[in-house]
Design an enzyme around this catalytic site. Sequence first.
Site, PDB file in Angstrom:
ATOM      1  N   ARG A   1      -3.584   6.546  18.413  1.00  0.00           N
ATOM      2  CA  ARG A   1      -2.538   7.693  17.400  1.00  0.00           C
ATOM      3  C   ARG A   1      -2.043   6.857  16.827  1.00  0.00           C
ATOM      4  NH1 ARG A   1       2.502   7.024  21.678  1.00  0.00           N
ATOM      5  NH2 ARG A   1       2.107   5.283  22.503  1.00  0.00           N
TER       6      ARG A   1
ATOM      7  N   ARG B   1      -3.590  14.342   4.133  1.00  0.00           N
ATOM      8  CA  ARG B   1      -4.515  13.131   4.605  1.00  0.00           C
ATOM      9  C   ARG B   1      -5.521  14.453   4.589  1.00  0.00           C
ATOM     10  NH1 ARG B   1      -4.389   8.217   6.954  1.00  0.00           N
ATOM     11  NH2 ARG B   1      -2.797   6.999   6.522  1.00  0.00           N
TER      12      ARG B   1
ATOM     13  N   CYS C   1      -7.749  -3.688  14.707  1.00  0.00           N
ATOM     14  CA  CYS C   1      -6.779  -3.350  15.203  1.00  0.00           C
ATOM     15  C   CYS C   1      -7.433  -3.024  16.158  1.00  0.00           C
ATOM     16  CB  CYS C   1      -6.314  -2.003  14.630  1.00  0.00           C
ATOM     17  SG  CYS C   1      -5.841  -0.767  15.571  1.00  0.00           S
TER      18      CYS C   1
ATOM     19  N   CYS D   1      -7.659   0.669  17.537  1.00  0.00           N
ATOM     20  CA  CYS D   1      -8.884   1.396  17.046  1.00  0.00           C
ATOM     21  C   CYS D   1     -10.557   0.999  16.518  1.00  0.00           C
ATOM     22  CB  CYS D   1      -8.404   1.520  15.119  1.00  0.00           C
ATOM     23  SG  CYS D   1      -6.505   0.867  14.618  1.00  0.00           S
TER      24      CYS D   1
HETATM   25  P1  FAD Z   1      -8.200   6.081   4.134  1.00  0.00           P
HETATM   26  O1  FAD Z   1      -8.061   6.518   5.608  1.00  0.00           O
HETATM   27  O2  FAD Z   1      -7.599   4.684   4.853  1.00  0.00           O
HETATM   28  O3  FAD Z   1      -9.221   6.028   3.602  1.00  0.00           O
HETATM   29  C1  FAD Z   1      -9.583   5.460   2.561  1.00  0.00           C
HETATM   30  C2  FAD Z   1     -10.235   6.624   1.213  1.00  0.00           C
HETATM   31  O4  FAD Z   1     -11.120   7.007   2.419  1.00  0.00           O
HETATM   32  C3  FAD Z   1      -9.393   7.264   0.878  1.00  0.00           C
HETATM   33  O5  FAD Z   1      -8.804   7.247  -0.060  1.00  0.00           O
HETATM   34  C4  FAD Z   1     -10.629   8.508   0.799  1.00  0.00           C
HETATM   35  O6  FAD Z   1     -10.701   8.281  -0.508  1.00  0.00           O
HETATM   36  C5  FAD Z   1     -11.758   9.083   1.932  1.00  0.00           C
HETATM   37  N1  FAD Z   1     -11.150   9.242   2.906  1.00  0.00           N
HETATM   38  C6  FAD Z   1     -10.321   9.552   3.489  1.00  0.00           C
HETATM   39  N2  FAD Z   1     -10.206  10.797   4.506  1.00  0.00           N
HETATM   40  C7  FAD Z   1     -11.872  10.961   4.177  1.00  0.00           C
HETATM   41  C8  FAD Z   1     -12.209  11.873   4.945  1.00  0.00           C
HETATM   42  N3  FAD Z   1     -12.500  12.387   6.517  1.00  0.00           N
HETATM   43  N4  FAD Z   1     -14.056  11.673   4.748  1.00  0.00           N
HETATM   44  C9  FAD Z   1     -14.414  11.115   3.928  1.00  0.00           C
HETATM   45  N5  FAD Z   1     -13.344  10.189   3.118  1.00  0.00           N
HETATM   46  C10 FAD Z   1     -12.144  10.324   3.388  1.00  0.00           C
HETATM   47  N6  FAD Z   1      -4.994   4.475  12.363  1.00  0.00           N
HETATM   48  C11 FAD Z   1      -4.726   4.071  13.070  1.00  0.00           C
HETATM   49  O7  FAD Z   1      -3.174   4.798  12.713  1.00  0.00           O
HETATM   50  N7  FAD Z   1      -4.234   5.165  14.269  1.00  0.00           N
HETATM   51  C12 FAD Z   1      -6.198   5.066  14.761  1.00  0.00           C
HETATM   52  O8  FAD Z   1      -6.151   4.741  15.729  1.00  0.00           O
HETATM   53  C13 FAD Z   1      -7.102   4.264  13.549  1.00  0.00           C
HETATM   54  N8  FAD Z   1      -8.154   4.253  13.972  1.00  0.00           N
HETATM   55  C14 FAD Z   1      -9.117   3.330  13.263  1.00  0.00           C
HETATM   56  C15 FAD Z   1     -10.601   3.402  13.324  1.00  0.00           C
HETATM   57  C16 FAD Z   1     -11.044   2.916  12.526  1.00  0.00           C
HETATM   58  C17 FAD Z   1     -12.504   2.746  12.902  1.00  0.00           C
HETATM   59  C18 FAD Z   1     -10.716   2.416  10.997  1.00  0.00           C
HETATM   60  C19 FAD Z   1     -11.692   2.033   9.856  1.00  0.00           C
HETATM   61  C20 FAD Z   1      -9.161   3.038  10.938  1.00  0.00           C
HETATM   62  C21 FAD Z   1      -9.394   3.172  11.610  1.00  0.00           C
HETATM   63  N9  FAD Z   1      -6.943   3.960  11.414  1.00  0.00           N
HETATM   64  C22 FAD Z   1      -6.900   4.264  12.331  1.00  0.00           C
HETATM   65  C23 FAD Z   1      -6.958   3.561   9.740  1.00  0.00           C
HETATM   66  C24 FAD Z   1      -7.012   5.049   9.664  1.00  0.00           C
HETATM   67  O9  FAD Z   1      -8.422   4.820   9.796  1.00  0.00           O
HETATM   68  C25 FAD Z   1      -6.284   4.165   8.181  1.00  0.00           C
HETATM   69  O10 FAD Z   1      -7.450   3.603   7.392  1.00  0.00           O
HETATM   70  C26 FAD Z   1      -5.593   4.125   7.486  1.00  0.00           C
HETATM   71  O11 FAD Z   1      -3.976   4.975   8.266  1.00  0.00           O
HETATM   72  C27 FAD Z   1      -5.207   4.101   6.020  1.00  0.00           C
HETATM   73  O12 FAD Z   1      -5.031   5.328   5.241  1.00  0.00           O
HETATM   74  P2  FAD Z   1      -5.012   5.558   3.724  1.00  0.00           P
HETATM   75  O13 FAD Z   1      -4.626   6.911   3.902  1.00  0.00           O
HETATM   76  O14 FAD Z   1      -4.951   4.140   2.749  1.00  0.00           O
HETATM   77  O15 FAD Z   1      -6.767   5.968   3.562  1.00  0.00           O
END
Ligand code: FAD
Length: 456
Positions: A158, A285, A384, A387
């Site tokens: 989550r 998202r 994290c 994560c």
């Molecule tokens: P991010 O999700 O970091 O995405 C970075 C960029 O990737 C975006 O700007 C977009 O251009 C691109 N992007 C985004 N989604 C997609 C997609 N589906 N397909 C293709 N491109 C895409 N956070 C939590 O709160 N709980 C968790 O359990 C969690 N698990 C994680 C597990 C891993 C392995 C990682 C690397 C991160 C995890 N995080 C988790 C963090 C979360 O995924 C995001 O990185 C964080 O919330 C910041 O989000 P953001 O809006 O900056 O974009």
Amino acid sequence: CALNPKAKVSDACASYADLDALNTKLHPYVRNLANNTDFFSYYRLNLYNKKCPFWSDENGLCGNIACAVTTLEHEEDIPAIWRAEELSKLEGPKAQHPGRKQQRERQRPLLGELGEGVGESCVVEYDDECDERDYCVPEDESASAKGDYVSLAENPERFTGYAGEGAHQVWEAIYRENCFSRPSPPSEKSQAAGGLQAPLPGFSQNQAQAAMDFRQVMKAHDRQQARKSGVIEEALEPEDECLEKRVFYRVISGMHAAISTHLCADYLNQTTGQWGPNLQCYKERLHSHPERISNLYFNYAFVLRAVGKLRDYVHDYTFCTGDPAQDGKTKQMIRTLASAIPSGPKIFDERVMFQDHTEDGISLKEDFRNRFRNVSRIMDCVGCDKCRLWGKVQTNGFGTALKVLFEFGNADEGVERPLLRRTELVALINTLDKISSALKAVEDFRAMMEAELEGK
Ligand code: FAD
């Protein structure tokens, strides 16, 4: 949402509506298996002792309490068979894990050779060396490994608050693995196939390249978005990508989408301290990027097909928790699930992949496999704990799905099947559970959006 329910999910064989219907039917079985059986709810992994092999990860650490994982500190909380003392008892000559050579030499290990009543899932895994057909760096379950047991059911995926540079660096590195640089001459092959395989000397230089590649991937994506005319298949119309490379991208993007869905569905409102769905998070998202939702459906078809293919395999599998009654029930549950999945290539047809058997075709598969292994290594860079836990479980789950789809052959082909470790099977079912729950959460979010539109 721009998804047309009747449209087929591109690169899969089922429509969105078919997959929704299947998920409605199968979701309770998958939940029950993942959450309510000892076999599938305990996972042993090396969560804290592996350093990020690619860069110094000290700056990207998440200090939020929501990032923490509750590990099982007391042996009595773990099914007896997996306790250190019991595991060490299994290390006698009778229960030796068949060596790589033996594994290759015979179709399947005979249970008798492992010792009376001892199956693959009871056996200590001695090393974290990859079998050549693994798509993932295996988790070592042996008593001597620096692993921890975790109850997956008690550590739900989550919102954790993990974000910013650290999280972006990880996603960048993961998407960078999608930049297949082919065809590659033999001398460059190991580098091309290896990608991030070794701790990169001077990674900072490569990081710039990684960031550029990532931006290019994202730019291409934005172009596709702009061209989109309402139906997702058009948005995903391949540019010059071959099917295999597209599948690689879709698996990763779909995994990213599942993680985003879970964090939006179980979000912490930092003002009220309440956990619950965050519609704005979903809109930003996922809803505004229908191709991400499409990739989530794609992953469902992909992993479901792999679980369906295990129908016969699990018949002979020993579900070793030390409680025969529960083990029998677990086996019955997974067989019921696998039998309820349409057989044959009705939802995903893996036979169309890696069909180019020229030298190039074979090395494309190797390249694909090595790149996926690298994605699993990158998980040690996630700052994290929670994560990292789910990132590791899911990459192992997809790695197992890939192994089942591409290394098990089909029933009539008599292909030698590689062994599945307990951790692989557990990861596969829990990954299916994550995708299945994410699809359910998307359904709920859609209903919330409709209610909002109707002004309810
Ligand atoms: P991010 O999700 O970091 O995405 C970075 C960029 O990737 C975006 O700007 C977009 O251009 C691109 N992007 C985004 N989604 C997609 C997609 N589906 N397909 C293709 N491109 C895409 N956070 C939590 O709160 N709980 C968790 O359990 C969690 N698990 C994680 C597990 C891993 C392995 C990682 C690397 C991160 C995890 N995080 C988790 C963090 C979360 O995924 C995001 O990185 C964080 O919330 C910041 O989000 P953001 O809006 O900056 O974009």
